[in-house]
Design a protein around this motif. Structure first.
Motif, PDB file in Angstrom:
ATOM      1  N   VAL A  46      13.509  -8.238  13.261  1.00 23.13           N
ATOM      2  CA  VAL A  46      13.824  -6.985  12.572  1.00 23.13           C
ATOM      3  C   VAL A  46      13.236  -7.034  11.173  1.00 23.13           C
ATOM      4  N   CYS A  47      12.625  -5.936  10.760  1.00 20.52           N
ATOM      5  CA  CYS A  47      11.956  -5.875   9.455  1.00 20.52           C
ATOM      6  C   CYS A  47      12.547  -4.735   8.640  1.00 20.52           C
ATOM      7  N   TYR A  48      12.942  -5.025   7.406  1.00 16.69           N
ATOM      8  CA  TYR A  48      13.487  -4.012   6.500  1.00 16.69           C
ATOM      9  C   TYR A  48      12.657  -3.983   5.211  1.00 16.69           C
ATOM     10  N   PRO A  49      12.344  -2.788   4.699  1.00 12.77           N
ATOM     11  CA  PRO A  49      11.685  -2.704   3.391  1.00 12.77           C
ATOM     12  C   PRO A  49      12.708  -2.889   2.270  1.00 12.77           C
ATOM     13  N   ALA A  50      12.228  -3.189   1.090  1.00 14.47           N
ATOM     14  CA  ALA A  50      13.116  -3.336  -0.067  1.00 14.47           C
ATOM     15  C   ALA A  50      13.847  -2.020  -0.312  1.00 14.47           C
ATOM     16  N   ASP A  51      15.114  -2.127  -0.709  1.00  8.42           N
ATOM     17  CA  ASP A  51      15.918  -0.928  -0.944  1.00  8.42           C
ATOM     18  C   ASP A  51      16.279  -0.735  -2.408  1.00  8.42           C
ATOM     19  N   ARG A  52      15.792  -1.600  -3.284  1.00  9.94           N
ATOM     20  CA  ARG A  52      16.069  -1.480  -4.706  1.00  9.94           C
ATOM     21  C   ARG A  52      14.779  -1.719  -5.495  1.00  9.94           C
ATOM     22  N   ALA A  53      14.734  -1.142  -6.688  1.00 11.68           N
ATOM     23  CA  ALA A  53      13.604  -1.365  -7.599  1.00 11.68           C
ATOM     24  C   ALA A  53      14.122  -1.295  -9.021  1.00 11.68           C
ATOM     25  N   SER A  54      13.658  -2.197  -9.851  1.00  9.08           N
ATOM     26  CA  SER A  54      14.021  -2.170 -11.266  1.00  9.08           C
ATOM     27  C   SER A  54      12.783  -1.852 -12.095  1.00  9.08           C
ATOM     28  N   GLU A 195      14.049 -16.155   8.005  1.00  7.61           N
ATOM     29  CA  GLU A 195      13.578 -14.960   7.313  1.00  7.61           C
ATOM     30  C   GLU A 195      12.248 -15.249   6.633  1.00  7.61           C
ATOM     31  N   SER A 196      11.411 -14.260   6.576  1.00  8.31           N
ATOM     32  CA  SER A 196      10.116 -14.400   5.907  1.00  8.31           C
ATOM     33  C   SER A 196       9.849 -13.146   5.082  1.00  8.31           C
ATOM     34  N   LYS A 197       9.212 -13.358   3.931  1.00 13.66           N
ATOM     35  CA  LYS A 197       8.909 -12.267   3.013  1.00 13.66           C
ATOM     36  C   LYS A 197       7.410 -12.205   2.782  1.00 13.66           C
ATOM     37  N   ASN A 198       6.867 -10.997   2.852  1.00 14.39           N
ATOM     38  CA  ASN A 198       5.425 -10.847   2.647  1.00 14.39           C
ATOM     39  C   ASN A 198       5.121 -10.888   1.157  1.00 14.39           C
ATOM     40  N   GLU A 199       5.205 -12.098   0.594  1.00 15.96           N
ATOM     41  CA  GLU A 199       5.042 -12.267  -0.848  1.00 15.96           C
ATOM     42  C   GLU A 199       3.632 -11.963  -1.316  1.00 15.96           C
ATOM     43  N   ASP A 200       2.634 -12.226  -0.481  1.00 11.68           N
ATOM     44  CA  ASP A 200       1.258 -11.953  -0.894  1.00 11.68           C
ATOM     45  C   ASP A 200       1.051 -10.473  -1.168  1.00 11.68           C
ATOM     46  N   GLU A 201       1.592  -9.631  -0.289  1.00 10.76           N
ATOM     47  CA  GLU A 201       1.457  -8.197  -0.487  1.00 10.76           C
ATOM     48  C   GLU A 201       2.241  -7.753  -1.711  1.00 10.76           C
ATOM     49  N   GLU A 202       3.407  -8.383  -1.925  1.00 15.18           N
ATOM     50  CA  GLU A 202       4.212  -8.011  -3.078  1.00 15.18           C
ATOM     51  C   GLU A 202       3.499  -8.352  -4.374  1.00 15.18           C
ATOM     52  N   ASP A 203       2.846  -9.503  -4.395  1.00 21.66           N
ATOM     53  CA  ASP A 203       2.124  -9.898  -5.602  1.00 21.66           C
ATOM     54  C   ASP A 203       1.002  -8.916  -5.921  1.00 21.66           C
ATOM     55  N   ARG A 204       0.360  -8.403  -4.870  1.00 20.83           N
ATOM     56  CA  ARG A 204      -0.706  -7.438  -5.118  1.00 20.83           C
ATOM     57  C   ARG A 204      -0.142  -6.134  -5.660  1.00 20.83           C
ATOM     58  N   LEU A 216       3.312   5.076  -5.815  1.00 19.93           N
ATOM     59  CA  LEU A 216       4.137   3.889  -5.730  1.00 19.93           C
ATOM     60  C   LEU A 216       3.311   2.711  -5.229  1.00 19.93           C
ATOM     61  N   PRO A 217       3.523   1.520  -5.790  1.00 15.43           N
ATOM     62  CA  PRO A 217       2.817   0.347  -5.297  1.00 15.43           C
ATOM     63  C   PRO A 217       3.380  -0.095  -3.953  1.00 15.43           C
ATOM     64  N   PHE A 218       2.818  -1.143  -3.449  1.00 17.45           N
ATOM     65  CA  PHE A 218       3.267  -1.662  -2.152  1.00 17.45           C
ATOM     66  C   PHE A 218       4.737  -2.064  -2.219  1.00 17.45           C
ATOM     67  N   ILE A 219       5.513  -1.636  -1.212  1.00 17.00           N
ATOM     68  CA  ILE A 219       6.927  -1.990  -1.132  1.00 17.00           C
ATOM     69  C   ILE A 219       7.076  -3.186  -0.204  1.00 17.00           C
ATOM     70  N   PRO A 220       7.560  -4.318  -0.701  1.00 20.15           N
ATOM     71  CA  PRO A 220       7.662  -5.522   0.130  1.00 20.15           C
ATOM     72  C   PRO A 220       8.726  -5.375   1.206  1.00 20.15           C
ATOM     73  N   THR A 221       8.603  -6.185   2.228  1.00 20.70           N
ATOM     74  CA  THR A 221       9.559  -6.186   3.332  1.00 20.70           C
ATOM     75  C   THR A 221      10.008  -7.612   3.621  1.00 20.70           C
ATOM     76  N   ILE A 222      11.149  -7.729   4.262  1.00 23.66           N
ATOM     77  CA  ILE A 222      11.655  -9.010   4.741  1.00 23.66           C
ATOM     78  C   ILE A 222      11.863  -8.895   6.250  1.00 23.66           C
ATOM     79  N   THR A 223      11.407  -9.908   6.962  1.00 25.32           N
ATOM     80  CA  THR A 223      11.560  -9.957   8.409  1.00 25.32           C
ATOM     81  C   THR A 223      12.549 -11.052   8.777  1.00 25.32           C
TER      82      THR A 223
END
Length: 242
Positions: A46-54, A195-204, A216-223
């Motif tokens: 199951v994959c969910y996108p981030a639900d918060r942003a600061s 769980e795994s996080k697409n950190e490479d995409e988040e860094d970009r 909006l920039p790329f929104i990271p997800t966690i699987t």
């Protein structure tokens, strides 16, 4: 995520046992007296996108007196807070810090507002308004996306439940193939979770302070991946219901 199906089935008649008058009956099940059952494994991803942003919004200025620099920065700070309230941002989602220092005969004041958004469209609107109205006197940082504790909890539960559902479907298909009727579950064990996080995409997608947020920039997800083992009882499908 597709994975090889592993099915372990044990279909054995319940063995009888004769007792003499001097023997005591042990009601606990042993491997020889255990009913028929089928054990399967089920996996789910199951994959969910981030639900918060600061977002960090900062303003600053330098003047020859404390009052002048305080008034200058406070006016812009008040506008920022007013804009946030007008767009429904709660006070508990906002934190304010002020920094005052002196260099030679000049007083420097910097103020920053850190805002947490759960509505990303609202975030984009607010940032655009601040940049338009305050122009170069304000610095709006790029949003930093993350998952709230509530979101992570839902993600983990959904992965586990989906894995159990997949295991039940496998067991049902296998029991039909064996001419049996699937009974209730006897034991459910979660054997693996990760769980795994697409950190490479988040860094970009993560940038430095910016003068505009048009997209909006790329929104990271966690699987989350869950693997469970479930044992079901089996009933003879050829038996007629009374």
């Amino acid at each position: 995520m597709d994975s090889p199906t592993r099915v372990f089935a044990s279909i054995q008649p319940v063995s009888g046992r004769e007792f003499t008058g001097n023997e005591k009956t042990d009601k606990r099940q042993t491997p020889g007296t255990r009913g028929r059952e089928i054990q399967v494994t089920g996996t789910a991803e199951v994959c969910y996108p981030a639900d918060r942003a600061s977002v960090r919004v900062s303003v600053g200025n330098s003047k020859e007196s404390v009052n002048e620099v305080t008034n200058s920065v406070s006016r812009r700070l008040d506008y920022i807070l007013q804009c946030l309230r007008q767009h429904g941002v709660k006070d508990e989602d906002t934190s304010v810090r002020r920094f005052l220092q002196r260099e030679a005969d000049v007083y420097l004041m910097d103020a920053e507002v850190v805002v947490t958004f759960s509505d990303f469209e609202k975030m984009e609107t607010v940032c655009s308004i601040l940049l338009e109205k305050l122009d170069k006197s304000v610095c709006v940082g790029a949003p930093r996306f993350y998952h709230s504790a509530e979101c992570l909890g839902r993600l983990r539960r959904r992965a586990c439940v989906s894995a159990v559902e997949n295991a039940q479907q496998k067991a049902n298909d296998a029991s039909q193939l064996l001419g049996q009727t699937l009974g209730p579950p006897q034991l459910i064990t979660e054997e693996e979770t990760r769980e795994s996080k697409n950190e490479d995409e988040e860094d970009r997608g993560r940038g430095q302070a910016t003068a505009s947020i048009s997209h909006l920039p790329f929104i990271p997800t966690i699987t989350a991946v869950s693997r469970v083992s479930v044992s079901f009882s089996l009933r003879d499908g050829s038996r007629k219901k009374l």
